[in-house]
Design a protein around this motif. Structure first.
Motif, PDB file in Angstrom:
ATOM      1  N   VAL A  35     102.197  84.428  -8.687  1.00  7.72           N
ATOM      2  CA  VAL A  35     102.930  85.123  -7.641  1.00  7.72           C
ATOM      3  C   VAL A  35     104.059  83.848  -7.189  1.00  7.72           C
ATOM      4  CG1 VAL A  35     103.484  86.405  -5.580  1.00  7.72           C
ATOM      5  CG2 VAL A  35     101.883  87.015  -7.434  1.00  7.72           C
ATOM      6  N   GLN A  36     105.127  83.932  -7.268  1.00  2.00           N
ATOM      7  CA  GLN A  36     106.082  83.107  -6.098  1.00  2.00           C
ATOM      8  C   GLN A  36     106.211  83.468  -5.089  1.00  2.00           C
ATOM      9  OE1 GLN A  36     110.327  82.291  -7.761  1.00  2.00           O
ATOM     10  NE2 GLN A  36     110.508  80.527  -6.233  1.00  2.00           N
ATOM     11  N   VAL A  37     105.558  82.809  -4.060  1.00  2.00           N
ATOM     12  CA  VAL A  37     105.427  83.287  -2.728  1.00  2.00           C
ATOM     13  C   VAL A  37     106.483  83.509  -1.838  1.00  2.00           C
ATOM     14  CG1 VAL A  37     104.218  83.010  -0.374  1.00  2.00           C
ATOM     15  CG2 VAL A  37     102.949  82.430  -2.742  1.00  2.00           C
ATOM     16  N   ALA A  38     106.951  84.539  -1.458  1.00  2.00           N
ATOM     17  CA  ALA A  38     108.377  84.684  -0.330  1.00  2.00           C
ATOM     18  C   ALA A  38     107.739  84.464   0.932  1.00  2.00           C
ATOM     19  CB  ALA A  38     108.813  86.114  -0.834  1.00  2.00           C
ATOM     20  N   ALA A  39     106.673  84.801   1.402  1.00  3.76           N
ATOM     21  CA  ALA A  39     106.014  84.754   2.689  1.00  3.76           C
ATOM     22  C   ALA A  39     104.539  84.845   2.671  1.00  3.76           C
ATOM     23  CB  ALA A  39     106.865  85.579   3.628  1.00  3.76           C
ATOM     24  N   THR A  40     103.885  84.437   3.508  1.00  2.34           N
ATOM     25  CA  THR A  40     102.526  84.833   4.114  1.00  2.34           C
ATOM     26  C   THR A  40     102.974  85.083   5.640  1.00  2.34           C
ATOM     27  OG1 THR A  40     100.134  84.123   4.140  1.00  2.34           O
ATOM     28  CG2 THR A  40     101.692  82.581   4.685  1.00  2.34           C
ATOM     29  N   SER A  41     101.737  85.543   6.314  1.00  3.30           N
ATOM     30  CA  SER A  41     101.860  85.858   7.731  1.00  3.30           C
ATOM     31  C   SER A  41     100.470  85.369   8.165  1.00  3.30           C
ATOM     32  CB  SER A  41     102.049  87.311   7.933  1.00  3.30           C
ATOM     33  OG  SER A  41     100.694  87.965   8.010  1.00  3.30           O
ATOM     34  N   PHE A  42     100.850  85.287   9.663  1.00  2.00           N
ATOM     35  CA  PHE A  42      99.677  84.853  10.543  1.00  2.00           C
ATOM     36  C   PHE A  42      98.900  85.944  10.879  1.00  2.00           C
ATOM     37  CE2 PHE A  42      97.858  83.795  14.789  1.00  2.00           C
ATOM     38  CZ  PHE A  42      97.033  83.093  14.609  1.00  2.00           C
ATOM     39  N   ASN A  43      97.320  85.757  10.679  1.00  2.00           N
ATOM     40  CA  ASN A  43      96.483  86.627  11.318  1.00  2.00           C
ATOM     41  C   ASN A  43      95.373  86.017  12.206  1.00  2.00           C
ATOM     42  OD1 ASN A  43      96.861  89.229   9.795  1.00  2.00           O
ATOM     43  ND2 ASN A  43      96.752  87.791   8.095  1.00  2.00           N
ATOM     44  N   GLY A  99      97.644  82.115   0.033  1.00  2.00           N
ATOM     45  CA  GLY A  99      98.875  82.671   0.474  1.00  2.00           C
ATOM     46  C   GLY A  99      99.915  81.790   1.080  1.00  2.00           C
ATOM     47  N   ALA A 100      99.291  80.740   1.629  1.00  2.00           N
ATOM     48  CA  ALA A 100     100.141  79.626   2.274  1.00  2.00           C
ATOM     49  C   ALA A 100     100.556  78.585   1.426  1.00  2.00           C
ATOM     50  CB  ALA A 100      99.367  79.169   3.691  1.00  2.00           C
ATOM     51  N   ALA A 101     101.325  78.966   0.409  1.00  4.04           N
ATOM     52  CA  ALA A 101     101.849  77.911  -0.825  1.00  4.04           C
ATOM     53  C   ALA A 101     103.101  78.407  -1.398  1.00  4.04           C
ATOM     54  CB  ALA A 101     100.638  78.022  -1.549  1.00  4.04           C
ATOM     55  N   GLU A 102     103.369  77.713  -2.080  1.00  2.35           N
ATOM     56  CA  GLU A 102     104.769  78.221  -3.062  1.00  2.35           C
ATOM     57  C   GLU A 102     104.454  79.162  -4.181  1.00  2.35           C
ATOM     58  OE1 GLU A 102     108.040  74.785  -2.982  1.00  2.35           O
ATOM     59  OE2 GLU A 102     105.974  74.085  -3.777  1.00  2.35           O
ATOM     60  N   TYR A 103     103.361  79.001  -4.554  1.00  3.17           N
ATOM     61  CA  TYR A 103     102.683  80.070  -5.776  1.00  3.17           C
ATOM     62  C   TYR A 103     101.281  80.158  -5.382  1.00  3.17           C
ATOM     63  CZ  TYR A 103     106.811  78.906  -8.586  1.00  3.17           C
ATOM     64  OH  TYR A 103     108.327  78.525  -8.947  1.00  3.17           O
ATOM     65  N   GLY A 304     103.725  91.116  18.082  1.00  2.00           N
ATOM     66  CA  GLY A 304     104.058  91.434  16.617  1.00  2.00           C
ATOM     67  C   GLY A 304     103.375  90.559  15.585  1.00  2.00           C
ATOM     68  N   LYS A 305     104.058  90.344  14.610  1.00  2.00           N
ATOM     69  CA  LYS A 305     103.861  89.542  13.372  1.00  2.00           C
ATOM     70  C   LYS A 305     104.599  88.426  13.134  1.00  2.00           C
ATOM     71  CE  LYS A 305     101.185  89.981  10.666  1.00  2.00           C
ATOM     72  NZ  LYS A 305      99.628  89.547  10.378  1.00  2.00           N
ATOM     73  N   VAL A 306     103.961  87.298  12.887  1.00  2.00           N
ATOM     74  CA  VAL A 306     104.682  85.948  12.404  1.00  2.00           C
ATOM     75  C   VAL A 306     104.815  85.710  10.836  1.00  2.00           C
ATOM     76  CG1 VAL A 306     105.215  83.495  12.830  1.00  2.00           C
ATOM     77  CG2 VAL A 306     104.399  84.952  14.803  1.00  2.00           C
ATOM     78  N   VAL A 307     105.870  85.684  10.469  1.00  2.00           N
ATOM     79  CA  VAL A 307     105.744  85.431   8.809  1.00  2.00           C
ATOM     80  C   VAL A 307     106.170  83.836   8.660  1.00  2.00           C
ATOM     81  CG1 VAL A 307     106.090  87.643   8.051  1.00  2.00           C
ATOM     82  CG2 VAL A 307     108.061  86.202   8.650  1.00  2.00           C
ATOM     83  N   LEU A 308     105.791  83.409   7.761  1.00  2.00           N
ATOM     84  CA  LEU A 308     105.737  81.986   7.281  1.00  2.00           C
ATOM     85  C   LEU A 308     106.401  81.816   5.841  1.00  2.00           C
ATOM     86  CD1 LEU A 308     102.586  81.878   9.097  1.00  2.00           C
ATOM     87  CD2 LEU A 308     104.002  79.689   9.432  1.00  2.00           C
ATOM     88  N   ILE A 309     107.457  81.121   5.719  1.00  2.00           N
ATOM     89  CA  ILE A 309     108.084  80.972   4.362  1.00  2.00           C
ATOM     90  C   ILE A 309     107.937  79.491   3.831  1.00  2.00           C
ATOM     91  CG2 ILE A 309     110.508  81.221   3.487  1.00  2.00           C
ATOM     92  CD1 ILE A 309     111.081  82.776   5.977  1.00  2.00           C
ATOM     93  N   PRO A 310     107.591  79.608   2.459  1.00  2.00           N
ATOM     94  CA  PRO A 310     107.148  78.077   2.062  1.00  2.00           C
ATOM     95  C   PRO A 310     108.495  77.497   1.756  1.00  2.00           C
ATOM     96  CG  PRO A 310     106.187  79.694   0.862  1.00  2.00           C
ATOM     97  CD  PRO A 310     106.941  80.738   1.627  1.00  2.00           C
TER      98      PRO A 310
END
Length: 310
Positions: A35-43, A99-103, A304-310
């Motif tokens: 999977v080419q990661v679009a985003a992960t999120s913080f938990n 998930g905290a990666a480009e792929y 709410g939620k914070v998303v992180l984008i590679p």
């Protein structure tokens, strides 16, 4: 060898142990997709994992790549995979992280089609928090129409989903939140909002509730004080501090840990695409800011939620 960026820890500690490194891009094995990661999120639980607080019941081997949530696009298919094709947009909870990666290489069985009605980046906020909320509300809480439900900690990522799902079930929802989250929580379906900073929550309630859904860490005295708000025969569900009712109250109590369930995740996606569930993104940050996001989360100042984008 093709390289990619990832965020890993080589030791347990504060947020400064997070390293951004170049590692070889993985190839999918049998039953997996790349999977080419679009985003992960913080938990918040990932911050506890990073600090080494979960090793007793969720041991990980170091170095460990962070990121339990993933949203992205399938770019390569491993042998034995028939559910997806290259180009499919997917989301999932990755129990092994990464998930905290480009792929990321992910088991196809843990992924579902991403919602089509929201940006793919935003969909990264759904798996971990959404699954926790679904199981708290429907599986353990058995929330149904006509019940009074107290959501303690409605301003957080899980709390927003819990509030919406309890309202969707037809319950009267009483939510606790700080004043900065009140408007959002009301939009998410809460009938009443109690400012937990103004005094004891129990004193602000107009009568008992059928179900207490606790989503925040509490001191032992605060947990003990909250238990009596539930009527005899009611339920207490906590994803944080266990809350024990008195032995003669007839109240059942569950301290739950959410599990990975793709059927539940697919049901959440359906609700999102039906406009019955919204994803509250408070911030989108580059993956390079992951340590700062961990620090912010540990300060208790996130909503709410914070998303992180590679």
């Amino acid at each position: 060898m093709t390289m990619m960026k990832t965020a890993r820890i080589h030791e347990f500690g504060d947020a400064s142990v997070i390293r951004h490194e170049a590692v070889p891009r993985p190839r999918p094995a049998f039953g997996e997709v790349l999977v080419q990661v679009a985003a992960t999120s913080f938990n918040p639980t990932e911050a506890a994992l990073r600090a080494g607080m979960l090793q007793a019941f969720l041991p990980v081997v170091l170095p460990y790549a962070l990121g339990w949530d993933v949203a992205g696009t399938v770019t390569e298919i491993g042998a034995g995979v028939e559910e997806f094709v290259v180009g499919d947009r997917v989301i999932g909870r990755l129990d092994g992280g990464g998930g905290a990666a480009e792929y990321v290489r992910a088991p196809a069985a843990l992924l579902v089609a991403a919602p089509t009605s929201v940006p793919l980046v935003n969909a990264a906020a759904l798996p971990v928090a959404g699954l926790t909320a679904w199981q708290a509300v429907f599986e353990h809480g058995k929330v149904a129409a006509g019940q009074r439900v107290l959501v303690n900690g409605a301003g957080g990522g899980v709390g927003g989903f819990v509030t919406q799902l309890a309202a969707y079930a037809g319950a009267e929802v009483i939510a606790t939140a700080s004043s900065r989250s009140t408007e959002v929580v009301l939009r998410q379906g809460a009938d009443h909002v109690i400012d937990y900073t103004a005094g004891p929550v129990g004193a602000a309630l107009d009568g008992p509730v059928d179900t207490l859904l606790n989503l925040v860490p509490l001191s032992r005295p605060d947990a003990t004080a909250l238990a009596p708000v539930v009527r005899p025969g009611g339920r207490i569900i906590s994803i944080a501090t266990p809350i024990e009712p008195s032995a003669d109250s007839g109240v059942s109590a569950v301290h739950m840990v959410a599990r990975n369930d793709v059927a539940h995740l697919a049901a959440l996606v359906e609700l999102v695409d039906a406009a019955a569930l919204t994803i509250d993104i408070s911030a989108s940050r580059p993956l390079a800011d992951l340590a700062d996001v961990h620090r912010l989360g540990e300060s208790g100042r996130t909503r709410g939620k914070v998303v992180l984008i590679p």
